[in-house]
Design a protein around this motif. Structure first.
Motif, PDB file in Angstrom:
ATOM      1  N   CYS A 167      37.005  41.377  24.940  1.00 10.84           N
ATOM      2  CA  CYS A 167      37.242  41.884  26.295  1.00 10.84           C
ATOM      3  C   CYS A 167      37.232  40.737  27.310  1.00 10.84           C
ATOM      4  O   CYS A 167      38.002  40.750  28.279  1.00 10.84           O
ATOM      5  N   TYR A 203      40.380  47.952  25.213  1.00 15.63           N
ATOM      6  CA  TYR A 203      40.411  47.309  23.893  1.00 15.63           C
ATOM      7  C   TYR A 203      40.645  48.322  22.788  1.00 15.63           C
ATOM      8  O   TYR A 203      41.558  48.161  21.962  1.00 15.63           O
ATOM      9  N   ALA A 229      43.399  47.639  17.276  1.00 14.53           N
ATOM     10  CA  ALA A 229      41.972  47.400  17.512  1.00 14.53           C
ATOM     11  C   ALA A 229      41.131  47.670  16.275  1.00 14.53           C
ATOM     12  O   ALA A 229      40.206  46.902  15.963  1.00 14.53           O
TER      13      ALA A 229
END
Length: 321
Positions: A201, A211, A217
């Motif tokens: 982040c 995120y 992710a």
């Protein structure tokens, strides 16, 4: 309970204010003079929750050299890289019966604390609490009241009567403590979370929710977790969650609990302060190298974070000219 909080940053203020509100006698010992001066001038700390209801909470604050009382509990909440200097500056009020508690990000401060107190009087652990320092002496508690979670663990892994008393005070303060008996397993659970969320982040200038909304992710999270687990297992860590459970915790914390939050590493970066990456991803790298392992993703993140720090410093210098 008589408590001294070393470090009046975001988390130090949150712990101290919450514990003061339920009747503990709390003092803040602040090595960072801009924060000390702001709190003294204001007559306390400005506290808000989720950017609302800002109000002044009177607190007592001292420089380390000024403080001469005898706390039962010292809570260390400086940044990891400041722990050694802070503990040396405050060693004169750490008595033969004083306990020291740390819930700092990363791993490393216990090795500093044990220079001053034996393992029997060290309480470690982790905080699942989002807090933002808006300015010296101004703090924003993120999340609904009572929604925070903490985990406490004795370094000896043997809870004693005083630790149980600390747990009771944390419960009264709405910090939802869980008393664990797996010291390194507890610390590594937060270390792995931070190694993903804090670092990524910060590098990408995004919130936790942004995120986990990224299509890749989950795979990226799993890659970092896999490397972390291999390093930790080689170092003797008995993990408290499986790899799959850790990935689920990261996704839940990011999408449901604090989707709008920017982690503390980001706050350090944008304010021109050194980050704790060497105590988070860097700690995983050191543990891996000790056992002849490679954790290339974590190594890359450490390098990229230090590069980003240098770029931020250059931008700040250009803006000042």
């Amino acid at each position: 309970m008589k408590i001294a909080v070393i470090g009046a940053g975001a988390m130090g203020l949150r712990y101290g204010v919450l514990l003061q509100e339920v009747g503990n006698d709390v003092d803040f010992v602040e090595p960072w003079e801009p924060s000390y001066r702001a709190i003294r001038k204001q007559g306390g700390v400005y506290v808000s929750r989720d950017h609302q209801n800002q109000h002044l909470v009177p607190v007592d604050v001292y420089l380390p050299s000024e403080y001469d009382q005898n706390p039962e509990l010292v809570i260390l909440f400086t940044k990891q890289m400041q722990s050694d200097e802070a503990m040396h500056a405050c060693s004169h009020f750490i008595g033969e019966h004083t306990y020291v508690l740390t819930n700092q990000n990363g791993i490393g401060s216990v090795d500093v604390i044990r220079k001053f107190v034996p393992d029997e009087r060290i309480i470690a652990g982790i905080a699942l609490i989002a807090t933002v320092l808006d300015a010296p002496g101004k703090v924003d508690f993120m999340g609904a009241k009572g929604a925070a979670h903490t985990q406490l663990v004795n370094v000896t892994e043997k809870p004693d009567a005083f630790t149980l008393k600390v747990v009771q005070e944390f419960e009264k303060a709405g910090m939802n403590p869980t008393l664990q008996t797996n010291y390194m397993g507890t610390l590594w659970s937060k270390l792995l979370m931070n190694s993903v969320i804090n670092t990524l982040c910060t590098l990408m200038d995004i919130t936790m929710g942004e995120y986990v909304a990224y299509s890749g992710a989950h795979a990226l999270t799993r890659r970092l977790i896999e490397e972390g687990y291999e390093a930790g297992r080689a170092d003797g860590v008995q993990f408290m969650q499986s790899r799959e459970e850790m990935a689920e915790i990261i996704e839940h914390e990011s999408s449901k609990v604090n989707p709008l939050h920017r982690p503390s590493m980001y706050q350090d970066m944008v304010n021109g302060r050194p980050t704790e990456v060497d105590y988070i991803n860097g700690y995983i790298v050191k543990a891996a190298k000790k056992h002849g392992l490679e954790v290339k993703s974590h190594e890359m993140l450490v390098d990229l974070l230090h590069l980003a720090e240098q770029v931020q410093q250059l931008k700040s210098a250009d803006a000042a000219d």
